[in-house]
Scaffold this active site. Sequence first.
Site, PDB file in Angstrom:
ATOM      1  N   TYR A 152       0.841  -1.208   0.000  1.00  0.00           N
ATOM      2  CA  TYR A 152       0.000   0.000   0.000  1.00  0.00           C
ATOM      3  C   TYR A 152       0.873   1.254   0.000  1.00  0.00           C
ATOM      4  O   TYR A 152       0.683   2.171  -0.803  1.00  0.00           O
ATOM      5  CB  TYR A 152      -0.927  -0.011   1.225  1.00  0.00           C
ATOM      6  CG  TYR A 152      -1.582   1.335   1.494  1.00  0.00           C
ATOM      7  CD1 TYR A 152      -2.563   1.839   0.648  1.00  0.00           C
ATOM      8  CD2 TYR A 152      -1.196   2.122   2.593  1.00  0.00           C
ATOM      9  CE1 TYR A 152      -3.150   3.080   0.888  1.00  0.00           C
ATOM     10  CE2 TYR A 152      -1.773   3.352   2.845  1.00  0.00           C
ATOM     11  CZ  TYR A 152      -2.749   3.835   1.988  1.00  0.00           C
ATOM     12  OH  TYR A 152      -3.317   5.066   2.216  1.00  0.00           O
TER      13      TYR A 152
HETATM   14  N1  LIG Z   1      -7.843   7.319   6.345  1.00  0.00           N
HETATM   15  C1  LIG Z   1      -6.557   7.556   6.602  1.00  0.00           C
HETATM   16  O1  LIG Z   1      -6.102   7.514   7.751  1.00  0.00           O
HETATM   17  C2  LIG Z   1      -5.608   7.896   5.477  1.00  0.00           C
HETATM   18  C3  LIG Z   1      -4.248   8.109   5.784  1.00  0.00           C
HETATM   19  C4  LIG Z   1      -3.379   8.440   4.765  1.00  0.00           C
HETATM   20  C5  LIG Z   1      -3.839   8.578   3.463  1.00  0.00           C
HETATM   21  N2  LIG Z   1      -5.154   8.357   3.200  1.00  0.00           N
HETATM   22  C6  LIG Z   1      -5.610   8.510   1.819  1.00  0.00           C
HETATM   23  O2  LIG Z   1      -6.759   9.346   1.823  1.00  0.00           O
HETATM   24  C7  LIG Z   1      -7.635   8.960   0.771  1.00  0.00           C
HETATM   25  C8  LIG Z   1      -9.038   8.727   1.308  1.00  0.00           C
HETATM   26  O3  LIG Z   1      -8.996   7.673   2.273  1.00  0.00           O
HETATM   27  P1  LIG Z   1     -10.292   7.197   3.063  1.00  0.00           P
HETATM   28  O4  LIG Z   1      -9.836   6.682   4.373  1.00  0.00           O
HETATM   29  O5  LIG Z   1     -11.333   8.267   2.979  1.00  0.00           O
HETATM   30  O6  LIG Z   1     -10.739   5.941   2.172  1.00  0.00           O
HETATM   31  P2  LIG Z   1     -12.171   5.477   1.623  1.00  0.00           P
HETATM   32  O7  LIG Z   1     -12.013   4.074   1.157  1.00  0.00           O
HETATM   33  O8  LIG Z   1     -13.220   5.765   2.648  1.00  0.00           O
HETATM   34  O9  LIG Z   1     -12.396   6.430   0.370  1.00  0.00           O
HETATM   35  C9  LIG Z   1     -11.803   6.207  -0.885  1.00  0.00           C
HETATM   36  C10 LIG Z   1     -12.888   6.239  -1.942  1.00  0.00           C
HETATM   37  O10 LIG Z   1     -12.268   6.086  -3.231  1.00  0.00           O
HETATM   38  C11 LIG Z   1     -13.141   5.360  -4.048  1.00  0.00           C
HETATM   39  N3  LIG Z   1     -12.359   4.725  -5.129  1.00  0.00           N
HETATM   40  C12 LIG Z   1     -11.418   3.751  -4.998  1.00  0.00           C
HETATM   41  N4  LIG Z   1     -10.941   3.406  -6.208  1.00  0.00           N
HETATM   42  C13 LIG Z   1     -11.568   4.201  -7.116  1.00  0.00           C
HETATM   43  C14 LIG Z   1     -11.506   4.324  -8.533  1.00  0.00           C
HETATM   44  N5  LIG Z   1     -10.704   3.531  -9.271  1.00  0.00           N
HETATM   45  N6  LIG Z   1     -12.284   5.244  -9.157  1.00  0.00           N
HETATM   46  C15 LIG Z   1     -13.114   6.037  -8.410  1.00  0.00           C
HETATM   47  N7  LIG Z   1     -13.234   5.944  -7.069  1.00  0.00           N
HETATM   48  C16 LIG Z   1     -12.474   5.043  -6.432  1.00  0.00           C
HETATM   49  C17 LIG Z   1     -13.774   4.323  -3.117  1.00  0.00           C
HETATM   50  O11 LIG Z   1     -15.030   3.842  -3.615  1.00  0.00           O
HETATM   51  C18 LIG Z   1     -13.906   5.103  -1.804  1.00  0.00           C
HETATM   52  O12 LIG Z   1     -15.217   5.613  -1.626  1.00  0.00           O
HETATM   53  C19 LIG Z   1      -6.992   7.747   0.115  1.00  0.00           C
HETATM   54  O13 LIG Z   1      -6.254   8.191  -1.001  1.00  0.00           O
HETATM   55  C20 LIG Z   1      -6.060   7.217   1.182  1.00  0.00           C
HETATM   56  O14 LIG Z   1      -4.978   6.487   0.620  1.00  0.00           O
HETATM   57  C21 LIG Z   1      -6.047   8.015   4.164  1.00  0.00           C
END
Ligand SMILES: NC(=O)c1ccc[n+]([C@@H]2O[C@H](COP(=O)([O-])OP(=O)(O)OC[C@H]3O[C@@H](n4cnc5c(N)ncnc54)[C@H](O)[C@@H]3O)[C@@H](O)[C@H]2O)c1
Length: 319
Positions: A152
């Site tokens: 990841y």
């Molecule tokens: N939650 C955390 O602590 C955290 C920490 C560091 C980075 N991030 C990054 O923040 C972002 C959001 O994370 P989150 O926790 O809200 O995750 P989440 O899974 O709740 O949201 C991500 C969304 O992206 C959509 N998605 C995935 N692949 C897709 C595609 N090919 N086309 C269109 N939509 C797509 C999913 O359906 C989902 O609703 C991500 O990029 C994640 O890597 C999150």
Amino acid sequence: MSTVIVTGCAGFIGSHLCDRLLASGHEVIGLDAMTGNYPRWMKRRNLGSAAGHPKFHFMEVNLCADQLEELVRGADVVFHLAALPGVRSSWGPSFADYLGSNVLATQRLLEAVKSLDAARRPTVVYASSSSVYGDMEGPLAEDAPTYPRSPYGVSKLAAEQLCRVYASEFGIQAVSLRYFTVFGPRQRPDMAVHRFIRAALCGQPVTVYGDGEQTRDFTYVGDVVDANLAAAESGRAGDVFNIGGGNRASVNDLLTTIEAVCCVTLQRQIWPAQPGDVQRTYADVEQAAERLAFRPRVGLAEGVERQVADMRRLYGRQS
Ligand SMILES: NC(=O)c1ccc[n+]([C@@H]2O[C@H](COP(=O)([O-])OP(=O)(O)OC[C@H]3O[C@@H](n4cnc5c(N)ncnc54)[C@H](O)[C@@H]3O)[C@@H](O)[C@H]2O)c1
């Protein structure tokens, strides 16, 4: 900003960003493939308040496959949060999905932006991750070496590097924000804070990986939204910023906080530490403070209280 795109709009963080953008009067185009990393009903719930807003336009779009050029035309900013998150599930055959949703999706989005006349290209604010660092003593500034410990983390770093090369070679205004463990209402059900609170509300034991002394720099979701808005206004092509909440705590501290907020004693089931889980994360946010005026505002206990209140509604529990 006036017309903005939020990719991953139905997710945990993306949905909060949409709510804030709408409250500030922006026209928001929300893109999401509604992938199956957790139940679709939860993603629909995340979009609950945005869905009925006259300035919100939801499109079910897969960034890996659908045509993106026309979508990005006319946007001032693209907040790119769509991805497949999660460290533990990124080993094994599911890595193909990580490559698609995290790397290929980002490359296709950047190509779509590049296809526009230079003067009409939107700024891209990319959601990167503390997982690009791996297991390092902190506090870590943005120029610390990157040694991701999981597939990841590798995929998030690859996408961040794509933002950098599209910025340096084509002048695309792409800014990366490295979020540190985000928590708060709507947090994904696979994340530790959510799992622990659910156990507390349902009277179940919690699974702790390792000795619980691993530390995280917990960051409240509203503070991450602030950082996104500031990066869209003040970020420059190729910038990278740490976005950490300054709530450094161990998993054991987190459990104690949840016990206090929920007035329960949690039974712990100890499992071995999992491959890819790092021992510590700790952000140096000086750059974000200086350049984006980033000031995290919500502490761990207050954020946990807000998440507990939301999860009582989510799971229909009053106690
Ligand atoms: N939650 C955390 O602590 C955290 C920490 C560091 C980075 N991030 C990054 O923040 C972002 C959001 O994370 P989150 O926790 O809200 O995750 P989440 O899974 O709740 O949201 C991500 C969304 O992206 C959509 N998605 C995935 N692949 C897709 C595609 N090919 N086309 C269109 N939509 C797509 C999913 O359906 C989902 O609703 C991500 O990029 C994640 O890597 C999150």
